[in-house]
Scaffold this motif. Structure first.
Motif, PDB file in Angstrom:
ATOM      1  N   LYS A 159       0.812  -1.209   0.000  1.00 35.96           N
ATOM      2  CA  LYS A 159       0.000   0.000   0.000  1.00 35.96           C
ATOM      3  C   LYS A 159       0.860   1.280   0.000  1.00 35.96           C
ATOM      4  O   LYS A 159       0.659   2.179  -0.816  1.00 35.96           O
ATOM      5  N   GLU A 160       1.860   1.328   0.883  1.00 29.48           N
ATOM      6  CA  GLU A 160       2.679   2.553   0.990  1.00 29.48           C
ATOM      7  C   GLU A 160       3.467   2.810  -0.291  1.00 29.48           C
ATOM      8  O   GLU A 160       3.827   3.940  -0.594  1.00 29.48           O
ATOM      9  N   GLU A 161       3.776   1.735  -1.021  1.00 27.21           N
ATOM     10  CA  GLU A 161       4.629   1.918  -2.205  1.00 27.21           C
ATOM     11  C   GLU A 161       3.846   2.171  -3.475  1.00 27.21           C
ATOM     12  O   GLU A 161       4.428   2.485  -4.516  1.00 27.21           O
ATOM     13  N   LEU A 162       2.545   2.021  -3.371  1.00 25.93           N
ATOM     14  CA  LEU A 162       1.722   2.136  -4.575  1.00 25.93           C
ATOM     15  C   LEU A 162       1.906   3.471  -5.313  1.00 25.93           C
ATOM     16  O   LEU A 162       2.154   3.478  -6.518  1.00 25.93           O
ATOM     17  N   PRO A 163       1.827   4.609  -4.581  1.00 25.39           N
ATOM     18  CA  PRO A 163       2.011   5.878  -5.304  1.00 25.39           C
ATOM     19  C   PRO A 163       3.410   5.982  -5.913  1.00 25.39           C
ATOM     20  O   PRO A 163       3.587   6.556  -6.990  1.00 25.39           O
ATOM     21  N   LEU A 164       4.377   5.373  -5.220  1.00 27.37           N
ATOM     22  CA  LEU A 164       5.760   5.444  -5.693  1.00 27.37           C
ATOM     23  C   LEU A 164       5.942   4.715  -7.031  1.00 27.37           C
ATOM     24  O   LEU A 164       6.728   5.131  -7.887  1.00 27.37           O
ATOM     25  N   ALA A 165       5.187   3.612  -7.181  1.00 23.42           N
ATOM     26  CA  ALA A 165       5.322   2.820  -8.410  1.00 23.42           C
ATOM     27  C   ALA A 165       5.032   3.676  -9.637  1.00 23.42           C
ATOM     28  O   ALA A 165       5.518   3.403 -10.730  1.00 23.42           O
ATOM     29  N   LEU A 166       4.227   4.726  -9.446  1.00 20.96           N
ATOM     30  CA  LEU A 166       3.859   5.566 -10.580  1.00 20.96           C
ATOM     31  C   LEU A 166       4.829   6.725 -10.808  1.00 20.96           C
ATOM     32  O   LEU A 166       4.672   7.487 -11.750  1.00 20.96           O
ATOM     33  N   GLU A 167       5.811   6.834  -9.932  1.00 19.30           N
ATOM     34  CA  GLU A 167       6.811   7.897 -10.107  1.00 19.30           C
ATOM     35  C   GLU A 167       7.799   7.471 -11.190  1.00 19.30           C
ATOM     36  O   GLU A 167       8.150   6.309 -11.313  1.00 19.30           O
ATOM     37  N   ARG A 168       8.256   8.483 -11.912  1.00 25.12           N
ATOM     38  CA  ARG A 168       9.260   8.218 -12.926  1.00 25.12           C
ATOM     39  C   ARG A 168      10.569   7.796 -12.255  1.00 25.12           C
ATOM     40  O   ARG A 168      10.941   8.310 -11.210  1.00 25.12           O
ATOM     41  N   HIS A 169      11.263   6.831 -12.867  1.00 20.84           N
ATOM     42  CA  HIS A 169      12.506   6.270 -12.345  1.00 20.84           C
ATOM     43  C   HIS A 169      12.335   5.645 -10.973  1.00 20.84           C
ATOM     44  O   HIS A 169      13.264   5.564 -10.197  1.00 20.84           O
ATOM     45  N   ALA A 170      11.105   5.205 -10.692  1.00 21.48           N
ATOM     46  CA  ALA A 170      10.908   4.440  -9.468  1.00 21.48           C
ATOM     47  C   ALA A 170      10.891   2.979  -9.853  1.00 21.48           C
ATOM     48  O   ALA A 170      10.079   2.549 -10.654  1.00 21.48           O
ATOM     49  N   THR A 171      11.829   2.238  -9.332  1.00 20.27           N
ATOM     50  CA  THR A 171      11.887   0.822  -9.646  1.00 20.27           C
ATOM     51  C   THR A 171      12.368   0.081  -8.426  1.00 20.27           C
ATOM     52  O   THR A 171      13.157   0.617  -7.642  1.00 20.27           O
ATOM     53  N   SER A 172      11.889  -1.137  -8.264  1.00 19.87           N
ATOM     54  CA  SER A 172      12.384  -1.957  -7.163  1.00 19.87           C
ATOM     55  C   SER A 172      13.487  -2.885  -7.661  1.00 19.87           C
ATOM     56  O   SER A 172      13.977  -3.708  -6.932  1.00 19.87           O
ATOM     57  N   LYS A 173      13.856  -2.731  -8.949  1.00 15.05           N
ATOM     58  CA  LYS A 173      14.686  -3.771  -9.549  1.00 15.05           C
ATOM     59  C   LYS A 173      16.186  -3.476  -9.577  1.00 15.05           C
ATOM     60  O   LYS A 173      17.001  -4.381  -9.551  1.00 15.05           O
ATOM     61  N   ILE A 174      16.556  -2.214  -9.677  1.00 14.88           N
ATOM     62  CA  ILE A 174      17.977  -1.874  -9.556  1.00 14.88           C
ATOM     63  C   ILE A 174      18.074  -0.618  -8.695  1.00 14.88           C
ATOM     64  O   ILE A 174      17.133   0.164  -8.603  1.00 14.88           O
ATOM     65  N   SER A 175      19.235  -0.433  -8.082  1.00 12.49           N
ATOM     66  CA  SER A 175      19.384   0.815  -7.338  1.00 12.49           C
ATOM     67  C   SER A 175      20.577   1.613  -7.838  1.00 12.49           C
ATOM     68  O   SER A 175      20.708   2.783  -7.564  1.00 12.49           O
ATOM     69  N   LYS A 176      21.463   0.977  -8.582  1.00 14.04           N
ATOM     70  CA  LYS A 176      22.603   1.713  -9.122  1.00 14.04           C
ATOM     71  C   LYS A 176      22.993   1.096 -10.458  1.00 14.04           C
ATOM     72  O   LYS A 176      22.578  -0.021 -10.788  1.00 14.04           O
ATOM     73  N   ILE A 177      23.785   1.810 -11.213  1.00 11.73           N
ATOM     74  CA  ILE A 177      24.047   1.405 -12.588  1.00 11.73           C
ATOM     75  C   ILE A 177      24.738   0.039 -12.668  1.00 11.73           C
ATOM     76  O   ILE A 177      24.454  -0.761 -13.539  1.00 11.73           O
ATOM     77  N   GLU A 178      25.586  -0.261 -11.687  1.00 10.97           N
ATOM     78  CA  GLU A 178      26.305  -1.547 -11.734  1.00 10.97           C
ATOM     79  C   GLU A 178      25.339  -2.730 -11.686  1.00 10.97           C
ATOM     80  O   GLU A 178      25.634  -3.811 -12.162  1.00 10.97           O
ATOM     81  N   ASP A 179      24.161  -2.500 -11.077  1.00  6.97           N
ATOM     82  CA  ASP A 179      23.208  -3.599 -10.961  1.00  6.97           C
ATOM     83  C   ASP A 179      22.761  -4.105 -12.328  1.00  6.97           C
ATOM     84  O   ASP A 179      22.352  -5.252 -12.466  1.00  6.97           O
ATOM     85  N   LEU A 180      22.847  -3.255 -13.333  1.00 10.62           N
ATOM     86  CA  LEU A 180      22.410  -3.657 -14.673  1.00 10.62           C
ATOM     87  C   LEU A 180      23.121  -4.905 -15.142  1.00 10.62           C
ATOM     88  O   LEU A 180      22.574  -5.727 -15.857  1.00 10.62           O
ATOM     89  N   GLU A 181      24.377  -5.035 -14.742  1.00 11.62           N
ATOM     90  CA  GLU A 181      25.186  -6.191 -15.151  1.00 11.62           C
ATOM     91  C   GLU A 181      24.588  -7.515 -14.672  1.00 11.62           C
ATOM     92  O   GLU A 181      24.841  -8.546 -15.241  1.00 11.62           O
ATOM     93  N   ASN A 182      23.840  -7.464 -13.575  1.00 13.72           N
ATOM     94  CA  ASN A 182      23.286  -8.717 -13.051  1.00 13.72           C
ATOM     95  C   ASN A 182      21.780  -8.717 -13.076  1.00 13.72           C
ATOM     96  O   ASN A 182      21.133  -9.337 -12.251  1.00 13.72           O
ATOM     97  N   THR A 183      21.204  -7.965 -14.009  1.00 18.09           N
ATOM     98  CA  THR A 183      19.759  -7.851 -13.996  1.00 18.09           C
ATOM     99  C   THR A 183      19.134  -8.811 -14.992  1.00 18.09           C
ATOM    100  O   THR A 183      19.480  -8.809 -16.162  1.00 18.09           O
ATOM    101  N   TYR A 184      18.250  -9.646 -14.515  1.00 18.90           N
ATOM    102  CA  TYR A 184      17.567 -10.582 -15.395  1.00 18.90           C
ATOM    103  C   TYR A 184      16.079 -10.252 -15.481  1.00 18.90           C
ATOM    104  O   TYR A 184      15.325 -10.935 -16.143  1.00 18.90           O
ATOM    105  N   THR A 185      15.649  -9.218 -14.772  1.00 22.04           N
ATOM    106  CA  THR A 185      14.233  -8.872 -14.831  1.00 22.04           C
ATOM    107  C   THR A 185      13.941  -8.195 -16.166  1.00 22.04           C
ATOM    108  O   THR A 185      14.836  -7.712 -16.848  1.00 22.04           O
ATOM    109  N   MET A 186      12.664  -8.179 -16.528  1.00 27.10           N
ATOM    110  CA  MET A 186      12.258  -7.594 -17.803  1.00 27.10           C
ATOM    111  C   MET A 186      12.399  -6.075 -17.757  1.00 27.10           C
ATOM    112  O   MET A 186      12.839  -5.442 -18.685  1.00 27.10           O
TER     113      MET A 186
END
Ligand code: ADP
Ligand code: MG
Length: 583
Positions: A66-93
């Protein structure tokens, strides 16, 4: 010009939406990919009016707190990476955190979601990205997103949409690809209240192919399971009977994401060459798994394009994966070749194709050159060229019908073999072998060389393709500016009563015609044309010895199914198939 101002959020999101969201299919794709990323095992997609008025995607994934719902609609809000290096190990769509913000900015949007720890489902509504309503309700764990009146505030985009059935088709084709890439997830697709398809989610690719492509294709698949180093290729390819006119059904996935990549298409073309018929494309569904650090998917916001760090290696592994599968076909008892023999054959064929057949048509010469490099050595050693050792096929000759089809029985299978197509395939292999091995002795010298006068443009064509023509076994000299002298023709058995001059002219004629349409496969076409001209025709009477020659030589080939142009050489019925046909 006006003053420089900072754009407001809605404007920024609408601009971003323009990059990723062109049509309803893009919305569906982003929503479904989010569901996959959320670990869903069941996803329902419902649309109305080609997705223009209504899109609903419901999943049983992790849900959004519930608390994160409004955040999901923010631009550049993602739960999937937090920094650029994470891209190297990202398998999510997803990972850009843009999709929901973009979508919400251009429609009337509803998110319903509940996590496992929550008691109530949260329901958030927005319109053109602005808050409209929030309430709590009762619902299952998971997320449901509803997009209504897409582009209602962007009329330019709305007007650009195609009619409902076309938009529906875009969505359907995209969902099919996603479903195929995720055999463990059950997808249900509903259009205007009618079920389009529902996949079982049981992990079986064959079942998926049956549901999406139909029975015929699902019955003509060969599975692929191949790896070199940490590149793994798995999935299915179709045998030659289901080769296609277009590459619409060549589906490549990278770590389960559908991708478009020229290297992969080229590699598949090479691997299928000689087995699918000239100009045809093999059916394939292949997933390439490799570490995310070995490629870059962030090339384009739609993420359909990737750049491999080691393109040559990927090209090679995909080629070998397909070729190995082609050779593993259990057809006509030809499963006797050992795996090592096949491996050897694949390598050899690869070297041949990349050295002789591709460099002209290939879009990227630099790539092909570097691919050749490690193979150059092997390609030059002629003893690598080991074709099938002779082995005798035991069969029962039943007869010939319509002066065209040889009928034989092997164990409990009946074969109808097209005499022309079969002979064509045999001669094609023979000429190709000679061409490959670059043998000198494959020319049949003519006692009285023939001199043929030709128009300038024909002479020009011959000059440009002299290597190919000589390689296939023609011994020719240029005679003045407007004639060629034919000293010898390919040393194969000619069953047609055709003079050497006619043979040469016929072939030349076909080559010049096909050059205008597709000069890409010139060598293959040349060899195929020579084979076609020399082969027995339908309607010719064959002796028993000739029948035996055809059968023995056809059935030992690696690819006896089709003639080089892709027409089937053989139709086969098993005893039980015949029993079933009786009504
Ligand atoms: P991205 O997928 O690139 O992270 P999105 O804008 O598509 O960005 O989604 C933003 C965030 O919303 C995701 O990172 C995820 O945390 C959450 N989210 C979106 N859809 C779902 C869903 N179906 N189930 C669970 N969480 C979701
Ligand atoms: Mg996303």
């Amino acid at each position: 010009m006006g003053n420089i101002v900072l754009l407001d959020d809605l404007t920024i999101n609408k601009i971003a939406a323009g990059e990723v969201i062109e049509r309803p299919a893009n919305v569906v794709k982003e929503l479904v990919e989010n569901s996959i990323d959320a670990g869903a095992t069941q996803i329902t997609i419902e649309i109305k009016n080609g997705g223009k008025t209504y899109i609903r995607v419901k999943d049983n994934g992790s849900g959004i707190k519930k608390e994160e719902l409004p955040l999901a609609l923010e631009r550049h809000a993602t739960s999937k990476i937090s920094k650029i290096e994470d891209l190297e190990n990202t398998y999510t769509m997803g990972f850009r955190g843009e999709a929901l913000a973009s979508i919400a900015s251009i429609c009337k949007f509803t998110i319903k979601s509940k996590t496992e720890d929550e008691y109530f489902q949260s329901v958030l509504k927005t319109e053109a990205g602005s808050f409209v309503d929030f309430e709590e309700s009762v619902g299952p764990v998971g997320t449901e997103m509803i997009v209504e009146e897409l582009f209602f505030n962007v009329p330019v985009r709305y007007n650009f949409l195609k009619n409902d059935s076309t938009e529906f088709r875009y969505i359907k084709e995209m969902l099919e690809k996603i479903a195929i890439a995720n055999p463990n997830i059950s997808f249900e697709f509903i259009n205007n209240k009618q079920k389009v398809f529902k996949t079982p989610g049981n992990g079986k690719l064959e079942d998926l192919v049956y549901i999406i492509f139909g029975k015929k294709i699902s019955q003509n698949l060969v599975s692929v399971d191949f790896a070199i180093g940490d590149i793994k290729v798995s999935g299915v390819i179709g045998n030659t009977t289901i080769a296609m006119e277009t590459r619409k059904d060549e589906l490549f996935f990278l770590n389960n994401r559908y991708i478009n990549n020229q290297i992969l298409y080229s590699s598949a073309d090479q691997a299928f060459k000689g087995d699918t018929g000239i100009g045809k494309h093999g059916f394939l569904i292949l997933n390439i798994s490799m570490p995310a650090s070995e490629y870059d998917v962030n090339v384009h916001p739609t993420k359909k394009e990737v750049r491999f760090k080691n393109e040559n290696e990927v090209y090679k592994v995909v080629y070998q994966a397909i070729k190995t599968a082609i050779l593993s076909k259990k057809f006509l008892g030809d499963d006797s070749a050992s795996d090592e023999e096949n491996q050897e054959y694949v390598k050899n064929e690869f070297a041949f194709l990349t050295n002789n057949f591709t460099s002209k048509g290939f879009e990227n010469d630099a790539i092909i050159e570097s691919i050749n490099a490690p193979y150059q050595e092997e390609a030059s050693s002629k003893d690598l060229i080991t074709r099938n050792q002779k082995r005798e096929i035991k069969y029962k000759f039943i007869g010939i019908c319509f002066k065209t089809y040889i009928i034989i029985q092997i164990d409990d299978e009946i074969y109808f073999i097209d005499q022309h197509a079969a002979h064509e395939r045999i001669l094609y292999e023979e000429i190709k072998n000679n061409y490959k091995a670059n043998l000198d002795g494959n020319v049949q010298m003519i006692l009285m060389p023939e001199i043929i006068e030709l128009p300038h443009k024909d002479i020009d064509f011959i000059k440009r393709n002299a290597e190919v023509i000589k390689g296939a076994g023609f011994d020719i000299d240029f005679f003045g500016d407007n004639a060629v002298k034919i000293n010898g023709v390919p040393d194969i058995e000619y069953k047609t009563k055709i003079t050497r001059k006619e043979l040469f002219l016929d072939i030349l004629d076909e080559m010049i015609t096909s050059e205008r349409t597709a000069n890409k496969d010139i060598e293959e076409r040349f060899i195929a044309t020579v084979a076609c001209k020399a082969a027995v025709k339908a309607g010719m009477d064959l002796t028993r010895e000739e029948v035996d020659y055809l059968i023995q030589n056809l059935l030992i080939l690696k690819n006896p199914f089709t003639c080089p142009h892709g027409r089937p050489t053989t139709i086969k019925f098993t005893k039980s198939e015949i029993e079933k046909m009786k009504v």
